[in-house]
Write an enzyme that holds these catalytic residues in place. Structure first.
Site, PDB file in Angstrom:
ATOM      1  N   ASN A 122      41.270  43.276  38.400  1.00 17.09           N
ATOM      2  CA  ASN A 122      39.677  43.071  38.099  1.00 17.09           C
ATOM      3  C   ASN A 122      39.191  44.163  39.031  1.00 17.09           C
ATOM      4  O   ASN A 122      38.661  43.802  40.412  1.00 17.09           O
ATOM      5  CB  ASN A 122      39.176  41.569  38.257  1.00 17.09           C
ATOM      6  CG  ASN A 122      37.764  41.474  38.176  1.00 17.09           C
ATOM      7  OD1 ASN A 122      36.919  42.544  37.883  1.00 17.09           O
ATOM      8  ND2 ASN A 122      37.110  40.290  38.765  1.00 17.09           N
ATOM      9  N   TRP A 123      38.783  45.195  38.842  1.00 20.21           N
ATOM     10  CA  TRP A 123      38.148  46.348  39.655  1.00 20.21           C
ATOM     11  C   TRP A 123      36.637  45.742  40.047  1.00 20.21           C
ATOM     12  O   TRP A 123      36.162  46.643  40.786  1.00 20.21           O
ATOM     13  CB  TRP A 123      38.246  47.585  38.871  1.00 20.21           C
ATOM     14  CG  TRP A 123      39.619  48.084  38.752  1.00 20.21           C
ATOM     15  CD1 TRP A 123      40.784  47.506  39.079  1.00 20.21           C
ATOM     16  CD2 TRP A 123      40.171  49.308  38.126  1.00 20.21           C
ATOM     17  NE1 TRP A 123      41.877  48.006  38.865  1.00 20.21           N
ATOM     18  CE2 TRP A 123      41.630  49.420  38.239  1.00 20.21           C
ATOM     19  CE3 TRP A 123      39.418  50.454  37.937  1.00 20.21           C
ATOM     20  CZ2 TRP A 123      42.280  50.519  37.836  1.00 20.21           C
ATOM     21  CZ3 TRP A 123      40.219  51.618  37.284  1.00 20.21           C
ATOM     22  CH2 TRP A 123      41.607  51.378  37.256  1.00 20.21           C
ATOM     23  N   LYS A 124      36.051  45.096  39.170  1.00 21.23           N
ATOM     24  CA  LYS A 124      34.487  44.682  39.463  1.00 21.23           C
ATOM     25  C   LYS A 124      33.805  45.712  39.434  1.00 21.23           C
ATOM     26  O   LYS A 124      34.189  46.663  38.957  1.00 21.23           O
ATOM     27  CB  LYS A 124      34.539  43.978  40.910  1.00 21.23           C
ATOM     28  CG  LYS A 124      35.550  42.706  41.251  1.00 21.23           C
ATOM     29  CD  LYS A 124      35.208  41.919  42.099  1.00 21.23           C
ATOM     30  CE  LYS A 124      36.349  40.694  42.365  1.00 21.23           C
ATOM     31  NZ  LYS A 124      35.999  39.830  43.229  1.00 21.23           N
TER      32      LYS A 124
ATOM     33  N   HIS B 291      34.324  34.556  34.981  1.00 22.47           N
ATOM     34  CA  HIS B 291      34.446  34.727  36.383  1.00 22.47           C
ATOM     35  C   HIS B 291      33.573  34.091  37.210  1.00 22.47           C
ATOM     36  O   HIS B 291      32.324  33.898  36.764  1.00 22.47           O
ATOM     37  CB  HIS B 291      34.646  36.210  36.763  1.00 22.47           C
ATOM     38  CG  HIS B 291      35.173  36.515  38.049  1.00 22.47           C
ATOM     39  ND1 HIS B 291      34.394  36.379  39.024  1.00 22.47           N
ATOM     40  CD2 HIS B 291      36.452  36.931  38.265  1.00 22.47           C
ATOM     41  CE1 HIS B 291      35.208  36.901  40.127  1.00 22.47           C
ATOM     42  NE2 HIS B 291      36.480  37.212  39.723  1.00 22.47           N
TER      43      HIS B 291
ATOM     44  N   GLU C 214      32.045  34.973  39.648  1.00 18.13           N
ATOM     45  CA  GLU C 214      30.719  35.659  40.102  1.00 18.13           C
ATOM     46  C   GLU C 214      30.018  35.754  38.997  1.00 18.13           C
ATOM     47  O   GLU C 214      28.506  35.759  39.120  1.00 18.13           O
ATOM     48  CB  GLU C 214      31.147  37.192  40.608  1.00 18.13           C
ATOM     49  CG  GLU C 214      31.742  37.330  41.873  1.00 18.13           C
ATOM     50  CD  GLU C 214      32.866  38.459  42.097  1.00 18.13           C
ATOM     51  OE1 GLU C 214      33.101  39.408  41.113  1.00 18.13           O
ATOM     52  OE2 GLU C 214      33.961  38.085  43.132  1.00 18.13           O
TER      53      GLU C 214
ATOM     54  N   GLU D 157      40.960  30.279  39.746  1.00 18.13           N
ATOM     55  CA  GLU D 157      40.582  31.069  40.977  1.00 18.13           C
ATOM     56  C   GLU D 157      39.692  30.264  41.866  1.00 18.13           C
ATOM     57  O   GLU D 157      38.284  30.274  41.635  1.00 18.13           O
ATOM     58  CB  GLU D 157      39.577  32.422  40.455  1.00 18.13           C
ATOM     59  CG  GLU D 157      40.435  33.256  39.540  1.00 18.13           C
ATOM     60  CD  GLU D 157      40.096  34.848  39.832  1.00 18.13           C
ATOM     61  OE1 GLU D 157      40.741  35.467  40.219  1.00 18.13           O
ATOM     62  OE2 GLU D 157      38.611  34.946  39.643  1.00 18.13           O
TER      63      GLU D 157
ATOM     64  N   GLY E 283      37.956  37.129  47.631  1.00 17.04           N
ATOM     65  CA  GLY E 283      37.491  38.237  48.325  1.00 17.04           C
ATOM     66  C   GLY E 283      37.242  37.707  49.952  1.00 17.04           C
ATOM     67  O   GLY E 283      36.539  38.497  50.643  1.00 17.04           O
TER      68      GLY E 283
ATOM     69  N   SER F  80      42.664  36.402  46.829  1.00 17.21           N
ATOM     70  CA  SER F  80      43.012  36.983  47.871  1.00 17.21           C
ATOM     71  C   SER F  80      44.686  37.241  47.816  1.00 17.21           C
ATOM     72  O   SER F  80      45.446  37.029  48.955  1.00 17.21           O
ATOM     73  CB  SER F  80      42.809  36.489  49.135  1.00 17.21           C
ATOM     74  OG  SER F  80      41.309  36.336  49.370  1.00 17.21           O
TER      75      SER F  80
ATOM     76  N   GLY G   5      41.656  41.025  42.690  1.00 16.66           N
ATOM     77  CA  GLY G   5      40.355  41.776  42.841  1.00 16.66           C
ATOM     78  C   GLY G   5      40.541  42.737  43.876  1.00 16.66           C
ATOM     79  O   GLY G   5      41.074  43.896  43.536  1.00 16.66           O
ATOM     80  N   GLY G   6      40.334  42.711  45.331  1.00 18.81           N
ATOM     81  CA  GLY G   6      40.566  43.601  46.200  1.00 18.81           C
ATOM     82  C   GLY G   6      41.744  44.420  46.174  1.00 18.81           C
ATOM     83  O   GLY G   6      41.743  45.761  46.055  1.00 18.81           O
TER      84      GLY G   6
END
Ligand code: PEP
Length: 251
Positions: free
Chosen positions: A10-12, A96, A98, A168, A174, A214, A235-236
């Site tokens: 997920n490149w956000k 998600h 977010e 998640e 993150g 993470s 993510g990251g």
């Protein structure tokens, strides 16, 4: 039941079109040997076409980070399933944390998006997860149950079997804090038990449940070795091809 692992990046809200194409090409090169894992990258909407071109002919699939449930019309800023399909999308991340936290996503909108995605022949990645406060106050099971039941409300067993669920824990996204492999597996087993009540053990046993929060090359192997962890939503670490590849094929 053997479930094929699925790792999705997920490149956000990261990457311009040229950065996205370059990252996608790097991912393609880095994961070309991963035959036994489904690999997905989810760039921002505006970069889907550039990434579709960059991954053409490879084992990497395209995902979107959200979708609107309506087919077309006066929904400024929104994108429909057909629009995503037309640019080569196969997977859609839905619900998600977010989206839930900042943009008013609810179990009801997750459900509408999941139904629309399935009706269009796309594969939903339905995200569920508790906050730290919910975990610490003993509400975790209730939250996971209502998010799972809400997301899957009115969806048939045949359609549910096509879905991916992402567990998640919000406190691990993150933050660098990963759920231990035991905490992750317990939550996955619990979510599968809810799916089992809804659909029976065969269907629940077919649904892949990813862990997200993470996940990195150095903790992926242990997490992915758990009985009910069927992949990762990353993510990251998805923003660096070598890190992402280190999760797809952990050493
Ligand atoms: C995510 O946002 O889906 C996620 C898991 O992020 P990170 O890997 O950065 O925790």
């Amino acid at each position: 039941m053997a479930r094929k692992k699925i790792i999705a990046g997920n490149w956000k809200m990261n990457t311009t079109a040229s950065e996205a194409a370059a990252l996608a090409k790097d991912v393609v090169g880095a994961v070309s040997g991963a035959a036994d894992v489904d690999v997905v990258v989810c760039p921002p909407y505006v970069n889907l076409s550039a990434v579709a071109e960059a991954i053409k002919g490879s084992n990497v699939k395209l995902g979107a980070q959200d979708v609107h449930w309506e087919a077309k019309g006066a929904f400024t800023g929104k994108v429909s399933c057909d629009m995503l399909k037309a640019v080569g999308v196969d997977y859609v991340i839905i619900g998600h944390s977010e989206q839930r936290q900042y943009f008013g996503e609810t179990n009801e909108t997750v459900n509408k998006k999941t139904k629309a995605t399935l009706a269009a022949g796309l594969i939903p990645i339905v995200c569920v997860g508790e906050t730290l406060e919910e975990r610490e106050s003993g509400k975790m099971d209730g939250v996971l149950e209502s998010q799972t039941k809400g997301g899957f409300d009115g969806i048939s067993a045949a359609d549910a079997a096509k879905c991916v669920v992402a567990y998640e824990p919000v406190w691990a996204i993150g933050t660098g804090k990963t759920a231990t492999s035991q905490q992750a597996n317990e939550a996955h087993i619990f979510i599968r038990s809810i799916l089992s009540k809804l659909y029976g053990t065969d269907t629940a046993g077919a649904i892949r449940i990813q862990y997200g929060g993470s996940m990195k090359p150095d903790n992926a192997k242990e997490l992915l070795a758990q009985s009910d962890v069927d992949g990762g939503l990353i993510g990251g670490a998805a923003l660096k091809a070598s890190d992402f590849a280190g999760i797809v094929q952990p050493k």
